[in-house]
Design an enzyme around this catalytic site. Sequence first.
Site, PDB file in Angstrom:
ATOM      1  N   PRO A 128       0.917  -1.216  -0.116  1.00 46.29           N
ATOM      2  CA  PRO A 128       0.302   0.138   0.212  1.00 46.29           C
ATOM      3  C   PRO A 128       0.593   1.381  -0.030  1.00 46.29           C
ATOM      4  O   PRO A 128       0.174   2.568   0.015  1.00 46.29           O
ATOM      5  CB  PRO A 128      -0.727  -0.016   1.182  1.00 46.29           C
ATOM      6  CG  PRO A 128       0.206  -1.254   2.278  1.00 46.29           C
ATOM      7  CD  PRO A 128       0.878  -1.989   1.595  1.00 46.29           C
ATOM      8  N   TRP A 147       7.170   1.238   1.883  1.00 44.29           N
ATOM      9  CA  TRP A 147       8.603   1.246   1.549  1.00 44.29           C
ATOM     10  C   TRP A 147       8.734   2.894   0.285  1.00 44.29           C
ATOM     11  O   TRP A 147       9.001   3.266   0.877  1.00 44.29           O
ATOM     12  CB  TRP A 147       8.066   0.461   0.575  1.00 44.29           C
ATOM     13  CG  TRP A 147       9.191  -0.318   0.893  1.00 44.29           C
ATOM     14  CD1 TRP A 147       9.068  -0.596   2.313  1.00 44.29           C
ATOM     15  CD2 TRP A 147      10.089  -1.830   0.833  1.00 44.29           C
ATOM     16  NE1 TRP A 147       8.896  -2.113   3.308  1.00 44.29           N
ATOM     17  CE2 TRP A 147      10.116  -3.241   1.897  1.00 44.29           C
ATOM     18  CE3 TRP A 147      10.515  -2.498   0.003  1.00 44.29           C
ATOM     19  CZ2 TRP A 147      10.816  -3.666   2.738  1.00 44.29           C
ATOM     20  CZ3 TRP A 147      11.718  -3.339   0.334  1.00 44.29           C
ATOM     21  CH2 TRP A 147      12.134  -3.625   0.615  1.00 44.29           C
ATOM     22  N   ASP A 181       3.146  -1.589  -9.027  1.00 47.23           N
ATOM     23  CA  ASP A 181       1.793  -2.392  -8.440  1.00 47.23           C
ATOM     24  C   ASP A 181       0.537  -3.304  -9.166  1.00 47.23           C
ATOM     25  O   ASP A 181       0.231  -2.041  -9.618  1.00 47.23           O
ATOM     26  CB  ASP A 181       1.887  -2.373  -6.422  1.00 47.23           C
ATOM     27  CG  ASP A 181       1.085  -3.891  -6.240  1.00 47.23           C
ATOM     28  OD1 ASP A 181       2.668  -4.030  -5.386  1.00 47.23           O
ATOM     29  OD2 ASP A 181       0.531  -4.409  -5.848  1.00 47.23           O
ATOM     30  N   LYS A 206      12.690  -9.253  -2.212  1.00 49.42           N
ATOM     31  CA  LYS A 206      12.206 -10.427  -1.212  1.00 49.42           C
ATOM     32  C   LYS A 206      12.498 -11.637  -1.501  1.00 49.42           C
ATOM     33  O   LYS A 206      12.257 -11.789  -2.550  1.00 49.42           O
ATOM     34  CB  LYS A 206      10.331  -9.663  -0.305  1.00 49.42           C
ATOM     35  CG  LYS A 206      10.071 -10.707   0.401  1.00 49.42           C
ATOM     36  CD  LYS A 206       9.175 -10.760   1.583  1.00 49.42           C
ATOM     37  CE  LYS A 206       8.138 -10.494   0.411  1.00 49.42           C
ATOM     38  NZ  LYS A 206       6.813  -9.714   1.357  1.00 49.42           N
TER      39      LYS A 206
END
Length: 254
Positions: free
Chosen positions: A92, A95, A121, A203
């Site tokens: 959302p 970062w 995103d 990640k």
Amino acid sequence: MRQPVVNLSNCLFKRFLQTQNTVKHAKQQANNLKGKSKSSQDWLIRQLADPYVEKARMLNFRCRSAFKLLEMDDKYKILKPGDVVLDCGAAPGSWTQVAAERTNANGKVERAPRGAVYSIDLLHFHAVPGATIFGGMDFTTPLAQQRLRESLAGRQVNCVLSDMAPNATGVRMLDQESITNLCYEVLKFALAMSAPQANLVVKIWDNGDVPKLERDILCHYEKVKRVKPRASRGDSAEHFLLARGYKGPTPVPA
């Protein structure tokens, strides 16, 4: 003036009671959610008892994951004023908030260089001051990457961030393969768009392909390190590969 004596045992006991009250309050709220599954109630209990969730609210971050990036940047200095940053899997937007602050993309520090943040995103999410948002776009598609290139308008990227993860299927090997493939997509774009000495954070979920991914990244960066920030939950398999010092495009042999 004589300072009051502080009873450490009492302080610790009060802190313990506050923690217990928080958990108790969370359980009461979860139990009052009619029609919710036990897993949903357990998630709510964990959220309400999580100190990073409360801290995120206090500091106006959109979610607790902001503290993962803050910790990595505090320790490894991957963001600086004036940097151009790409944030993949940004929704959302926590970062992106950190990146806009640390690069001065939001222009809060008048005498510091002003950076730029580009965030993408699959989900749509609210604007972040200082950031260019690409919501509802799949980073892995040629169209999305072309849009990013056009927005960069020839500028090179100083840091590529990826907190992306696939929707879990529950099949461990399939999920591990999916997130590893996402990391390679991010790496490929980073190699094409990064400035020399740029940084990269992706990640990953622990799996047998991580050592190979680590070696492949190290071919292009001076240092690669596995990092699990304190804000990353202990029961989570996630950690991050943090690469520093992009070596630049590989010269073509004569």
